[in-house]
Design a protein around this motif. Structure first.
Motif, PDB file in Angstrom:
ATOM      1  N   GLN A   1       0.825  -1.216   0.000  1.00 41.35           N
ATOM      2  CA  GLN A   1       0.000   0.000   0.000  1.00 41.35           C
ATOM      3  C   GLN A   1       0.855   1.260   0.000  1.00 41.35           C
ATOM      4  O   GLN A   1       0.596   2.201  -0.747  1.00 41.35           O
ATOM      5  CB  GLN A   1      -0.926  -0.001   1.212  1.00 41.35           C
ATOM      6  CG  GLN A   1      -2.221  -0.757   1.024  1.00 41.35           C
ATOM      7  CD  GLN A   1      -3.273  -0.339   2.030  1.00 41.35           C
ATOM      8  OE1 GLN A   1      -2.972  -0.025   3.176  1.00 41.35           O
ATOM      9  NE2 GLN A   1      -4.520  -0.334   1.608  1.00 41.35           N
ATOM     10  N   SER A   2       1.870   1.286   0.846  1.00 37.82           N
ATOM     11  CA  SER A   2       2.760   2.447   0.906  1.00 37.82           C
ATOM     12  C   SER A   2       3.479   2.650  -0.430  1.00 37.82           C
ATOM     13  O   SER A   2       3.630   3.781  -0.918  1.00 37.82           O
ATOM     14  CB  SER A   2       3.774   2.257   2.037  1.00 37.82           C
ATOM     15  OG  SER A   2       4.684   3.321   2.088  1.00 37.82           O
ATOM     16  N   PHE A   3       3.915   1.548  -1.021  1.00 40.02           N
ATOM     17  CA  PHE A   3       4.578   1.570  -2.318  1.00 40.02           C
ATOM     18  C   PHE A   3       3.659   2.175  -3.381  1.00 40.02           C
ATOM     19  O   PHE A   3       4.067   3.016  -4.188  1.00 40.02           O
ATOM     20  CB  PHE A   3       4.964   0.131  -2.679  1.00 40.02           C
ATOM     21  CG  PHE A   3       5.600  -0.049  -4.028  1.00 40.02           C
ATOM     22  CD1 PHE A   3       6.964   0.159  -4.205  1.00 40.02           C
ATOM     23  CD2 PHE A   3       4.846  -0.464  -5.115  1.00 40.02           C
ATOM     24  CE1 PHE A   3       7.556  -0.031  -5.442  1.00 40.02           C
ATOM     25  CE2 PHE A   3       5.431  -0.648  -6.353  1.00 40.02           C
ATOM     26  CZ  PHE A   3       6.787  -0.430  -6.519  1.00 40.02           C
ATOM     27  N   LEU A   4       2.389   1.762  -3.352  1.00 34.63           N
ATOM     28  CA  LEU A   4       1.437   2.233  -4.355  1.00 34.63           C
ATOM     29  C   LEU A   4       1.041   3.688  -4.136  1.00 34.63           C
ATOM     30  O   LEU A   4       0.687   4.386  -5.093  1.00 34.63           O
ATOM     31  CB  LEU A   4       0.199   1.343  -4.357  1.00 34.63           C
ATOM     32  CG  LEU A   4       0.403  -0.027  -5.006  1.00 34.63           C
ATOM     33  CD1 LEU A   4      -0.803  -0.912  -4.792  1.00 34.63           C
ATOM     34  CD2 LEU A   4       0.692   0.114  -6.498  1.00 34.63           C
ATOM     35  N   GLU A   5       1.073   4.156  -2.905  1.00 38.53           N
ATOM     36  CA  GLU A   5       0.801   5.574  -2.655  1.00 38.53           C
ATOM     37  C   GLU A   5       1.824   6.448  -3.363  1.00 38.53           C
ATOM     38  O   GLU A   5       1.476   7.461  -3.980  1.00 38.53           O
ATOM     39  CB  GLU A   5       0.808   5.844  -1.153  1.00 38.53           C
ATOM     40  CG  GLU A   5      -0.436   5.339  -0.420  1.00 38.53           C
ATOM     41  CD  GLU A   5      -0.324   5.499   1.086  1.00 38.53           C
ATOM     42  OE1 GLU A   5       0.652   6.146   1.531  1.00 38.53           O
ATOM     43  OE2 GLU A   5      -1.194   4.983   1.802  1.00 38.53           O
ATOM     44  N   THR A   6       3.093   6.055  -3.264  1.00 34.24           N
ATOM     45  CA  THR A   6       4.148   6.790  -3.958  1.00 34.24           C
ATOM     46  C   THR A   6       3.981   6.684  -5.466  1.00 34.24           C
ATOM     47  O   THR A   6       4.122   7.676  -6.201  1.00 34.24           O
ATOM     48  CB  THR A   6       5.532   6.267  -3.547  1.00 34.24           C
ATOM     49  OG1 THR A   6       5.673   6.352  -2.132  1.00 34.24           O
ATOM     50  CG2 THR A   6       6.643   7.057  -4.217  1.00 34.24           C
ATOM     51  N   ALA A   7       3.673   5.471  -5.949  1.00 32.38           N
ATOM     52  CA  ALA A   7       3.483   5.265  -7.381  1.00 32.38           C
ATOM     53  C   ALA A   7       2.303   6.085  -7.899  1.00 32.38           C
ATOM     54  O   ALA A   7       2.388   6.712  -8.963  1.00 32.38           O
ATOM     55  CB  ALA A   7       3.253   3.780  -7.665  1.00 32.38           C
ATOM     56  N   HIS A   8       1.224   6.101  -7.145  1.00 27.65           N
ATOM     57  CA  HIS A   8       0.027   6.851  -7.547  1.00 27.65           C
ATOM     58  C   HIS A   8       0.339   8.345  -7.635  1.00 27.65           C
ATOM     59  O   HIS A   8      -0.095   9.038  -8.574  1.00 27.65           O
ATOM     60  CB  HIS A   8      -1.092   6.590  -6.536  1.00 27.65           C
ATOM     61  CG  HIS A   8      -2.452   6.997  -7.010  1.00 27.65           C
ATOM     62  ND1 HIS A   8      -2.903   8.299  -6.936  1.00 27.65           N
ATOM     63  CD2 HIS A   8      -3.458   6.288  -7.571  1.00 27.65           C
ATOM     64  CE1 HIS A   8      -4.128   8.367  -7.429  1.00 27.65           C
ATOM     65  NE2 HIS A   8      -4.487   7.160  -7.822  1.00 27.65           N
ATOM     66  N   HIS A   9       1.107   8.848  -6.674  1.00 32.91           N
ATOM     67  CA  HIS A   9       1.493  10.263  -6.676  1.00 32.91           C
ATOM     68  C   HIS A   9       2.344  10.581  -7.904  1.00 32.91           C
ATOM     69  O   HIS A   9       2.159  11.622  -8.556  1.00 32.91           O
ATOM     70  CB  HIS A   9       2.252  10.592  -5.399  1.00 32.91           C
ATOM     71  CG  HIS A   9       2.649  12.029  -5.279  1.00 32.91           C
ATOM     72  ND1 HIS A   9       1.749  13.025  -4.971  1.00 32.91           N
ATOM     73  CD2 HIS A   9       3.849  12.652  -5.456  1.00 32.91           C
ATOM     74  CE1 HIS A   9       2.378  14.194  -4.948  1.00 32.91           C
ATOM     75  NE2 HIS A   9       3.650  13.990  -5.259  1.00 32.91           N
TER      76      HIS A   9
END
Length: 208
Positions: A194-202
């Motif tokens: 989830q944390s990884f995807l938050e950065t990717a989404h940003h």
């Protein structure tokens, strides 16, 4: 006097032509500047790819939230921060995305990191096989979502010509020796995903 008047008129005409040419040149100089500032920035990646990637990232985030809620409700594993030390001993990885920050965004390196991270977390989810009958369907669907997103990134990298000869091989994944370790590993792997995807989404939002 007639000759002088003719010379005066000629000078006046020349001055008028000079002023007209100067005004025209100034206008032509200004037009490109106005046009450039009004145009949107050129996208380095196809918009269709960015929108698809954002949708896939949101889908994974939503499904991973469901898995974390299930782990909390069924097994009372509600706080990933309490399992960090166990995560070190189990070898739960945390994939970096340093090239995807808005301050230091490097496009090809970001895509490469994004793909490697998704591939890594896909392996972690595979290691959760047999976690429990209640959670298995969610884990399977989450693993499929991550694999599909990784494929989307890989195909775009191929289009850009920035991939190696073949897909990367999976590194050593956590080996769980008990049901508790598998469930705790599920909490850690999913929260880190989830944390990884938050950065990717940003980063993807920054590119749209």
């Amino acid at each position: 006097m007639a000759q002088l008047s003719a010379q005066s008129r000629l000078k006046l005409l020349a001055l008028q032509l000079l002023l007209w040419h100067s005004a025209l040149w100034t206008g032509q100089e200004a037009i490109p500047l106005a046009s450039v500032t009004s145009l949107p920035p050129t996208l380095p990646l196809p918009r269709s790819f960015l929108l698809k990637s954002l949708e896939q990232a949101r889908k994974i985030q939503a499904r991973s939230s469901v898995l974390l809620e299930q782990l909390c409700a069924v097994y009372k594993l509600c706080h990933p921060e309490e399992l960090v030390l166990l995560g070190h001993s189990l070898g739960i990885p945390q994939a970096p995305l340093s090239h995807c920050s808005s301050q230091a965004l490097q496009l090809t390196e970001c895509l490469s990191q994004l793909h490697r991270g998704l591939f890594l977390y896909q392996g972690c989810l595979q290691a959760l096989a047999g976690i429990s009958p209640e959670l298995a369907p969610t884990v399977d669907m989450l693993q499929l979502d991550v694999a599909n997103f990784a494929t989307t990134i890989w195909q775009q990298m191929e289009t850009l010509g920035v991939v190696a000869a073949g897909q990367p091989t999976q590194s050593t994944m956590p080996a769980f020796t008990s049901a508790f370790q598998r469930r705790a590993g599920g909490v850690l792997a999913t929260s880190r995903l989830q944390s990884f995807l938050e950065t990717a989404h940003h980063a993807l939002n920054h590119l749209t």
